[in-house]
Motif scaffolding. Structure first.
Motif: not given
Lengths: 763, 338
Positions: B130-131, B150-151, B153-155, B157, B313-314
């Motif tokens: 997405s980024y 940006a990914a 530590d971003g969304v 998944r 994280r995701h």
């Protein structure tokens, strides 16, 4: 899946094909962005990439240099418009955040500039060249983000007046033989209708015409007039078809007055079609919610205590809440009930109505909890609901006008093969697939609102109906034509229906499932006025008029028995006696219990909605029962939904074909709200990440192979002249709970936070 | 979309000349001044999003007459790069001898897209990060080298757990490439200096320190076809995703087995949806060779395949999911009736 139109049962109209079907499938139906314009300028939005802070500089020089660009408007050179008041606070607007009015940024995706150009392509190209610099502050993105403020909805939201309560919950819960306490969560969701947010504005002298997809053309007209500071009668909104709305086109967004203002400034038509991703921010959405449900019951399943607390996200600027406890505290018989709804503010755009706004999130919580309680008690979930079925709602003790919830469960259980379900979780394995069945109740308040209509009848039987209703896919054209054809005793193909134009008599917002009940009640009343005129012509006599006075119902015009009856008309004879070739009547209908200022408000584009639990001495809801079969792959944990069944009772069904279509779409959307839809937020920036139809998931055909709808026959004479409860929002309530209840049955795992994703399945 | 010059190339040499005039090797692909246009199903989207900004589009669709053949030889396969995904997926010979190829194509995108998209374009498709696709995020090393990610530590998944670097975790989104890399396909390439061939595994480049460079194609080169030696009737493609059609893989596995008298003579395993590039797991698949097949060995293969995986994280779940997909794919391949 059967595609044949359902056979009408008692108190159902004919399943005639959709009035606008051919126009739609042949591409002849004109949507807002299809409307031809003379020499339009094309607008393209530039939106903020921060959610909180201010614009320091905004450089448009590069953008202006793109060939074909007419001008670029920012907060520095835009007209200052009048402030808008929030729809749910008695105004017209979806938000009070007014873009282009200052350098303040209070939401991601806020409009910070508009490029106007000779072509759409030039406008878009130039938009990439508008460069803004910001001073950004750390935004609060949602529940888990620091900086939220929380306060009760009551007192902040005009329409949420009561945290329903009866008896002594704490004591009853404390003393209950069986107790359950559980927390649930639903995600932010965006409506994503296929039709984008388009607006075209055309001025003729000092008169403005707006082409925009709208669920409320009269509201939009008055809202824009207010913001522009002009006479509302100088504004006309035209919109024959809406390409999907689901609530996001019900209130005025800031773009409309801005585009109107630019068209006035440019002295030429301006056309905007916002992009899919911009649509996530420039309109409303369903905000995320959290719930705590506490149930106390006796060992034999009788509820003795029920408490539902809900938290809902809203913007800093506006207090918006759906407040579904009005429904969840009244669905089951329980003597001790408590509820509380709070609003949690974050740096987000203002949320708004999304199909079954209150019931989708709140019944997810309650109907999941009921399933949990049933399992705890080792009682069949359907039986638990039967034990707590309520003839009267527990808060005010008001009787339901009709309530067929258990009939829906019983009919559905038979059709779905519920008897074969194993109540012990994780007991059915078919190859690599864990199989489970689940069910949940659905209900939706019967809402009505004042509506006007004008009807013409010609000697040859042709009928023209004019009412500013809305075709949002609900079948408005079709059922309005059917209502008129039925009352005037003419074939339905003789009826022409004109809706979606604010120059027509006002109808309420196509929201809250009010449309069919309200518009058909108005049309029926006005048709009866015509019948009365014709009967009077052939049966002159004072007694008829006297009797009419006695039979004044909820409508405003006295209607005689003859007119109200089904006595056939003799058109030839009546028109001969009248000596005219055309009879026209206008009337204004309001539901029982509507406030005294109803019609005045109606003519100001405001809605006085009544019904549901707000009625004086009764309560009116449509009911249903939904069943879902789930299969979960034991290796990958993929969740499949091979079968969905919904059984519904919604009063009179005007047209079983269009009604089935509504309910079918609702069930699919319900599955979607459990398994697919969820807007993802980048917490660092409070930004929506999956803002496109590739990443914001909605189900495809392969996800919903078999969806069945059964409509029960139900007659309710206590609600409105049309006898209609409204089924537009009934289908997609409870489905999310039924899905999770089936997942529990398949796996023994309870999912309390939506959407379900395969990584949440642990089996 | 920014203005561009449209050039329709009627033959390969015209295409190569038009493409080669301005391309440079070490810039981000998004800055390439010339781009080849085949089905256009990714490129046009990215141009609308202002991610790709070519000055010249070289329409190579006229090359389809020369480059879209599907040739099933005696135990071999050659696919023209301009063959449509739908045509190859529907080819009975491909379905019989290379079910893994037919499945990767059938399970990808939507019918409408498969009818437009070419095999060459498919292997060259860009990440769905997405980024990367939203230019309002400044940090994207793929778009703006050195700007950050940006990914990370971003969304994230849907992002990769294999083949990542501290510069980029964008997932290679395709399906067909997993079949190609699993079957040791050869990529046939034409350029102004003549034709050449490389192993499919050499086509894509893991992000490392230069995520802006995604393939080893030289500026102006075009893929003309793919070749596979040997037939793999015992092969499957397993794709786990959030909805049942028109959706990218969360994790997928392309598996081909040669089993004789209960013993695995040859095994190929590649995974998709989890890595930054098409991802073959050679060490893991080697565990199968010469062994009788059972669930236990399948699980060991799966463990080995993800031994170097790193979740964030995701997307941590993809490590477990990827293993499960491999096991399911191997079990299904082993039990195929052929």
């Amino acid at each position: 899946m059967t595609t044949a139109a359902p056979e009408p049962k008692a108190n159902m109209g004919q399943p005639i094909p959709r009035y606008d079907a051919r126009a739609k499938v042949t591409g002849k139906a004109e949507y807002a962005a299809d409307m031809p314009l003379v020499n339009p300028a094309f607008a393209y939005l530039v939106t903020s990439s921060i959610a909180k802070g201010r614009i320091d500089t905004i450089n448009v020089a590069d953008a202006k240099g793109v060939r074909g660009v007419i001008d670029v408007f920012t907060h520095e050179n835009s007209e200052k418009l009048e402030k808008a008041k929030l729809f749910s606070n008695g105004g017209y607007a979806s938000t009070t955040i007014q873009p282009l009015s200052s350098n303040e940024i209070s939401e991601e995706g806020q409009i910070i500039a508009i490029v106007l150009a000779e072509t759409f392509e030039a406008a878009r190209e130039a938009s990439y060249r508008v460069k803004a610099t910001y001073t950004a502050a750390a935004p609060t993105s949602g529940f888990d983000s620091p900086g939220t403020t929380t306060a009760p909805a009551k007192g902040q939201v005009a329409q949420f007046t009561e945290d329903a309560k009866v008896g002594d919950f704490p004591k009853a819960f404390e003393g209950a033989e069986v107790r359950l306490s559980a927390e649930y969560e639903t995600p932010p969701q965006h409506h994503n209708p296929l039709e984008l947010f388009a607006t075209s504005c055309v001025w003729h002298g000092d008169s403005l015409t707006i082409y925009e997809p709208s669920q409320f053309v009269h509201g939009l007209k008055h809202g824009v007039a207010t913001q522009l500071g002009i006479d509302p009668d100088r504004v006309r909104v035209i919109n024959s078809y809406v390409g999907g709305a689901f609530g996001c086109k019900g209130s005025m967004t800031p773009r409309t007055a801005i585009i109107a203002s630019l068209a006035r400034r440019l002295r030429r038509p301006v056309k905007l079609v916002a992009t899919r991703d911009q649509g996530f921010n420039i309109a409303t959405y369903r905000a995320e919610t959290q719930h705590r449900v506490e149930l106390g019951a006796s060992k034999n399943g009788k509820l003795v205590a029920l408490r539902h607390e809900g938290w809902e996200i809203s913007s800093r600027a506006d207090a918006y809440a759906v407040g579904g406890t009005a429904t969840t505290t009244r669905l089951y018989d329980c003597p001790n009930v408590e509820s509380l709804v709070s609003i949690v503010r974050a740096d987000r755009n203002t949320p708004g109505f999304m199909r079954s706004p209150a019931e989708v999130p709140y019944l997810f919580a309650l109907e999941s909890a009921m399933d949990e309680l049933a399992h705890q008690l080792r009682i069949d979930p359907i039986e638990l609901r039967r034990i707590n079925d309520a003839a009267k709602e527990p808060i005010g003790g008001k009787p339901y006008t009709s309530r067929a919830m258990m009939q829906c469960f019983d009919e559905g259980a038979k059709a779905f093969g519920w008897a074969g379900r194993k109540s012990e979780p994780k007991s059915t394995l078919d190859g690599d697939w864990l199989v489970g069945l689940g069910c949940a109740a659905t209900c939706y308040p019967t809402h009505m609102a004042p509506s006007a209509a004008r009807v013409q009848l010609r000697r040859d039987g042709r009928v023209r109906v004019e009412i500013a209703g809305h075709e949002i896919g609900n079948g408005a054209y079709t059922v309005i034509a059917q209502a008129a054809a039925e009352r005037l005793d003419v074939p339905v193909d003789k009826v022409s229906v004109f809706i979606g134009d604010s120059d027509l008599p006002p109808a309420p917002v196509a929201g809250g499932s009010t449309s069919t009940a309200s518009t058909c009640s108005a049309v029926i009343m006005v048709c009866d006025q015509i019948r009365q005129k014709l009967f009077k012509a052939v049966m002159p006599g004072a007694s008829l008029i006297d009797r009419a006075k006695e039979t004044v119902g909820v409508g405003q015009t006295p209607i005689t028995q003859a007119a109200r009856s089904n006595q056939p008309l003799d058109l030839e004879k009546s028109f001969d006696a009248l000596g005219v070739s055309l009879v026209e009547e206008y009337g204004e209908w309001k539901p029982e219990g509507a406030p005294p200022d109803s019609f005045r408000a109606m003519h100001k584009g405001q809605v006085r909605m009544v019904g549901g639990s707000d009625m004086k001495d009764k309560i009116a809801y449509a009911f249903g029962a939904e069943f879902v079969e789930i299969r979960i792959n034991r290796w990958t944990h993929e969740v499949r939904v091979p079968r969905v069944l919904g059984v519904f009772a919604g009063g009179r069904i005007m047209n079983p074909r269009t009604a089935r279509s509504q309910l079918l779409g609702g069930l699919i959307w319900g599955v979607s709200s459990a398994l697919h839809e969820g807007t993802e937020i980048d917490e660092r920036y409070a930004r929506y990440v999956n803002d496109n139809l590739a990443d914001y998931l909605v189900p495809v055909n392969a996800d919903t192979p078999s969806v069945e709808v059964i409509m029960l026959s139900e007659q309710d004479d206590q609600i409105n002249p049309a006898g209609v409860k409204g089924i537009g929002e009934l289908g997609n309530v409870g489905t999310n709970a039924a899905v999770c209840n089936a997942i529990f049955n398949a796996t023994g795992q309870r999912i309390r936070k939506l959407p379900v994703r395969l990584e949440k399945i642990e089996t | 979309m920014r203005p561009f010059t449209y050039f329709r190339a009627n033959d390969p040499s015209a295409a190569l000349q038009a493409l080669g005039s301005s391309a440079t090797a070490n810039n981000p692909l998004v800055e390439a001044e010339s781009q080849a246009l085949a089905g256009g199903t990714t490129l046009i989207d990215l141009m609308k999003l202002d991610v790709m900004r070519p000055r010249t589009l070289v329409d190579i669709n006229p090359l389809a007459s020369a480059w879209s053949a599907v040739d099933l030889g005696n135990g071999s396969l050659r696919l023209g790069s301009m063959a449509l995904m739908s045509d190859v997926a529907d080819n009975p010979g491909v379905q019989k001898n290379y079910p893994v190829i037919a499945d990767t194509l059938k399970l990808a995108a939507s019918a409408q897209l498969r009818n437009m998209a070419t095999l060459g374009g498919n292997v060259m498709q860009r990440t769905r990060c997405s980024y990367f696709r939203d230019t309002s995020y400044e940090a994207c090393n793929k778009r703006n080298p050195g700007s950050g990610c940006a990914a990370m530590d971003g969304v994230n998944r849907t992002h990769a757990v294999l083949g990542t670097s501290d510069q980029c975790i964008a997932t290679y989104p395709g399906d067909f490439a997993q079949a190609m890399i699993a079957l040791d396909a050869t990529v046939e390439i034409v350029g102004r200096s003549g034709p050449r061939s490389i192993a499919f595994a050499e086509l894509h480049k893991a992000p490392g320190n230069s995520p802006q460079i995604e393939t080893t194609l030289a500026p102006g080169e075009l893929i003309s076809g793919f070749a596979v030696q040997g037939a793999w009737p015992r092969s499957v493609y397993m794709k786990a995703r959030d909805r049942q059609s028109y959706e990218f893989a969360l994790a997928s596995a392309a598996v081909a087995l040669d089993v004789q008298s209960g013993t695995v003579r040859g095994a190929r395993v590649a995974v998709g949806g989890v890595a930054t590039v098409p991802w073959r797991v050679r060490e893991a698949e080697a565990l199968l060779k010469g062994r009788p097949f059972d669930e236990q060995i399948a699980r060991r293969v799966a463990e080995a395949a993800f031994s170097g995986a790193r979740g964030r994280r995701h997307n941590e779940f993809k490590i477990d999911l990827g293993k499960r997909v491999i096991v399911r794919a191997l079990l299904q391949a082993a039990s195929m009736e052929i």
